[in-house]
Design an enzyme around this catalytic site. Structure first.
Site, PDB file in Angstrom:
ATOM      1  N   ARG A  82     -19.025 107.965 167.021  1.00 39.21           N
ATOM      2  CA  ARG A  82     -18.495 107.047 166.013  1.00 39.21           C
ATOM      3  C   ARG A  82     -19.531 106.774 164.923  1.00 39.21           C
ATOM      4  O   ARG A  82     -19.188 106.680 163.742  1.00 39.21           O
ATOM      5  CB  ARG A  82     -18.041 105.737 166.670  1.00 39.21           C
ATOM      6  CG  ARG A  82     -17.325 104.808 165.695  1.00 39.21           C
ATOM      7  CD  ARG A  82     -16.682 103.615 166.383  1.00 39.21           C
ATOM      8  NE  ARG A  82     -17.670 102.728 166.958  1.00 39.21           N
ATOM      9  CZ  ARG A  82     -17.370 101.672 167.722  1.00 39.21           C
ATOM     10  NH1 ARG A  82     -16.105 101.384 168.008  1.00 39.21           N
ATOM     11  NH2 ARG A  82     -18.319 100.903 168.220  1.00 39.21           N
ATOM     12  N   LYS A 133     -17.871 101.558 160.691  1.00 42.61           N
ATOM     13  CA  LYS A 133     -18.662 100.435 161.212  1.00 42.61           C
ATOM     14  C   LYS A 133     -19.905 100.313 160.330  1.00 42.61           C
ATOM     15  O   LYS A 133     -20.984 100.801 160.658  1.00 42.61           O
ATOM     16  CB  LYS A 133     -19.012 100.693 162.685  1.00 42.61           C
ATOM     17  CG  LYS A 133     -19.184  99.427 163.471  1.00 42.61           C
ATOM     18  CD  LYS A 133     -19.160  99.656 164.954  1.00 42.61           C
ATOM     19  CE  LYS A 133     -19.818  98.535 165.722  1.00 42.61           C
ATOM     20  NZ  LYS A 133     -19.279  97.191 165.523  1.00 42.61           N
ATOM     21  N   GLU A 140      -7.102  93.013 164.015  1.00 49.04           N
ATOM     22  CA  GLU A 140      -8.062  92.867 165.115  1.00 49.04           C
ATOM     23  C   GLU A 140      -8.736  91.516 164.976  1.00 49.04           C
ATOM     24  O   GLU A 140      -8.344  90.707 164.138  1.00 49.04           O
ATOM     25  CB  GLU A 140      -9.096  93.999 165.088  1.00 49.04           C
ATOM     26  CG  GLU A 140      -9.908  94.068 163.804  1.00 49.04           C
ATOM     27  CD  GLU A 140     -11.000  95.131 163.821  1.00 49.04           C
ATOM     28  OE1 GLU A 140     -11.306  95.684 164.894  1.00 49.04           O
ATOM     29  OE2 GLU A 140     -11.562  95.393 162.749  1.00 49.04           O
TER      30      GLU A 140
HETATM   31  N1  PXG Z   1     -13.702  95.402 165.938  1.00 45.04           N
HETATM   32  C1  PXG Z   1     -14.818  95.142 165.244  1.00 45.04           C
HETATM   33  C2  PXG Z   1     -14.699  94.728 163.829  1.00 45.04           C
HETATM   34  C3  PXG Z   1     -16.068  95.297 165.852  1.00 45.04           C
HETATM   35  O1  PXG Z   1     -17.194  95.060 165.172  1.00 45.04           O
HETATM   36  C4  PXG Z   1     -14.941  95.927 167.900  1.00 45.04           C
HETATM   37  C5  PXG Z   1     -13.739  95.784 167.230  1.00 45.04           C
HETATM   38  C6  PXG Z   1     -14.945  96.403 169.308  1.00 45.04           C
HETATM   39  O2  PXG Z   1     -15.387  97.748 169.368  1.00 45.04           O
HETATM   40  P1  PXG Z   1     -16.143  98.352 170.621  1.00 45.04           P
HETATM   41  O3  PXG Z   1     -16.376  99.762 170.271  1.00 45.04           O
HETATM   42  O4  PXG Z   1     -17.417  97.552 170.782  1.00 45.04           O
HETATM   43  O5  PXG Z   1     -15.253  98.191 171.783  1.00 45.04           O
HETATM   44  C7  PXG Z   1     -16.144  95.698 167.218  1.00 45.04           C
HETATM   45  C8  PXG Z   1     -17.462  95.859 167.873  1.00 45.04           C
HETATM   46  C9  PXG Z   1     -21.588  91.316 168.622  1.00 45.04           C
HETATM   47  C10 PXG Z   1     -20.999  92.646 168.912  1.00 45.04           C
HETATM   48  O6  PXG Z   1     -22.803  91.170 168.809  1.00 45.04           O
HETATM   49  C11 PXG Z   1     -19.871  93.082 168.209  1.00 45.04           C
HETATM   50  C12 PXG Z   1     -19.340  94.344 168.470  1.00 45.04           C
HETATM   51  C13 PXG Z   1     -19.906  95.139 169.421  1.00 45.04           C
HETATM   52  C14 PXG Z   1     -21.014  94.709 170.108  1.00 45.04           C
HETATM   53  C15 PXG Z   1     -21.577  93.442 169.863  1.00 45.04           C
HETATM   54  O7  PXG Z   1     -20.861  90.417 168.193  1.00 45.04           O
HETATM   55  N2  PXG Z   1     -18.239  94.687 167.735  1.00 45.04           N
END
Ligand code: PXG
Length: 290
Positions: free
Chosen positions: A50, A149, A182
């Protein structure tokens, strides 16, 4: 703590980036949030895939191969003697001039920080969390695709501020058409009549790695999973609701915009998925110590 910057390790005090790095000046760059559990980096290949897709979408050349980024991620955990970790991996556009032209930046910078994660409070996992829908709309794909991202997280941060102002920890973001996309750092699922539903990527959801893992676990357990456009009405009338993310893992949602979801307690299917997810995180992933 030892922090990886462009092939070298620095102490926390000495780990610094230039004020001319376009990651700082413009939020020009991409990142990943990755977890390690029990001596293994969970879904490492998926995260690095990703990262490379995000970089490609913004024409950012990562100055390391896919395999080298994977190795450096594992090595950073080992250098910090971690078995359980939260890893923040970022690639910035690098040092350039004050203008925003990325062509003036010679070389991207790769930074890997491996530390501990701050989870949501444990009682929210036990009782379920309350969330609200916020006014800030999710970025349009035609403007800044939410699939990227990127280091530009202001869209999500504004929504997070609105959630905090409403006294809750997470927010549902709608897209410009009014469909659920989301949350600020988590994907969202509902369960209705034993079937799972989650917004499609086209609604402005990130291609979440936990989202995909949960889809796989649910299908394995015999549940149908679909990705329709969802409205707040669908959320309010769900039997169960939960969020997924690398940081949050799977967290039950029991109240949305003041409406109690299902019976107001973490749902049966949600709880089963949580158990299966923990079992998977404990046994799979890229070994840190050989
Ligand atoms: N949507 C958004 C906008 C994100 O930033 C997710 C969904 C979930 O994706 P994953 O691949 O992690 O299942 C994310 C990911 C934090 C933190 O510190 C945030 C994420 C991942 C890890 C830590 O708030 N966001």
């Amino acid at each position: 703590m030892k922090i990886f910057i462009d092939g070298k390790y620095y102490s926390e005090r000495d780990a610094k980036v230039s004020v001319f790095d376009h990651g700082l000046l413009y939020g020009d760059g991409v990142f990943e949030g990755i977890r390690a559990y029990n001596g293994r980096v969970f879904k490492l290949k998926e995260h690095i895939d990703r990262l490379f897709y995000s970089a490609k979408a913004i024409l950012l050349d990562i100055p390391m191969s896919h395999a080298a980024v994977m190795r450096a991620t594992v090595e950073t955990c080992a250098k910090n003697k971690l078995r359980d970790a939260y890893i923040r991996l970022l690639v910035t556009r690098g040092v350039g001039t004050l203008g925003l032209n990325p062509n003036r930046c010679k070389r991207g910078s790769v930074i890997i920080i491996a530390g501990k994660i701050q989870l949501y409070p444990p009682e929210l996992y036990a009782r379920g969390m309350e969330i609200v829908t916020v006014p800030t709309v999710r970025n349009l794909h035609s403007a800044l695709n939410p699939a990227i991202k990127s280091l530009n997280y202001l869209n999500n941060i504004l929504a997070k501020i609105e959630a905090n102002n409403a006294g809750v920890e997470e927010a549902i973001m709608l897209n410009a058409e009014g469909y659920v996309s989301e949350c600020t750092g988590d994907n969202i699922f509902i369960v209705k009549n034993g079937k799972l539903q989650t917004p499609p990527l086209s609604a402005g959801a990130l291609y979440g790695i936990t989202r995909q893992t949960v889809i796989d676990l649910a299908v394995e357990a015999g549940h149908e999973v679909t990705e329709p456009n969802l409205t707040r009405y669908d959320m309010f009338n769900a039997d169960e609701c939960f969020l997924t993310g690398t940081g949050a893992e799977i967290i039950p949602v029991t109240k949305i915009d003041g409406r109690v979801i299902g019976n107001g307690k973490p749902g049966r299917i949600t709880k089963k998925l949580v158990a299966n997810y923990h079992a998977l995180t404990n046994r799979s992933g890229e070994p840190i110590y050989g």
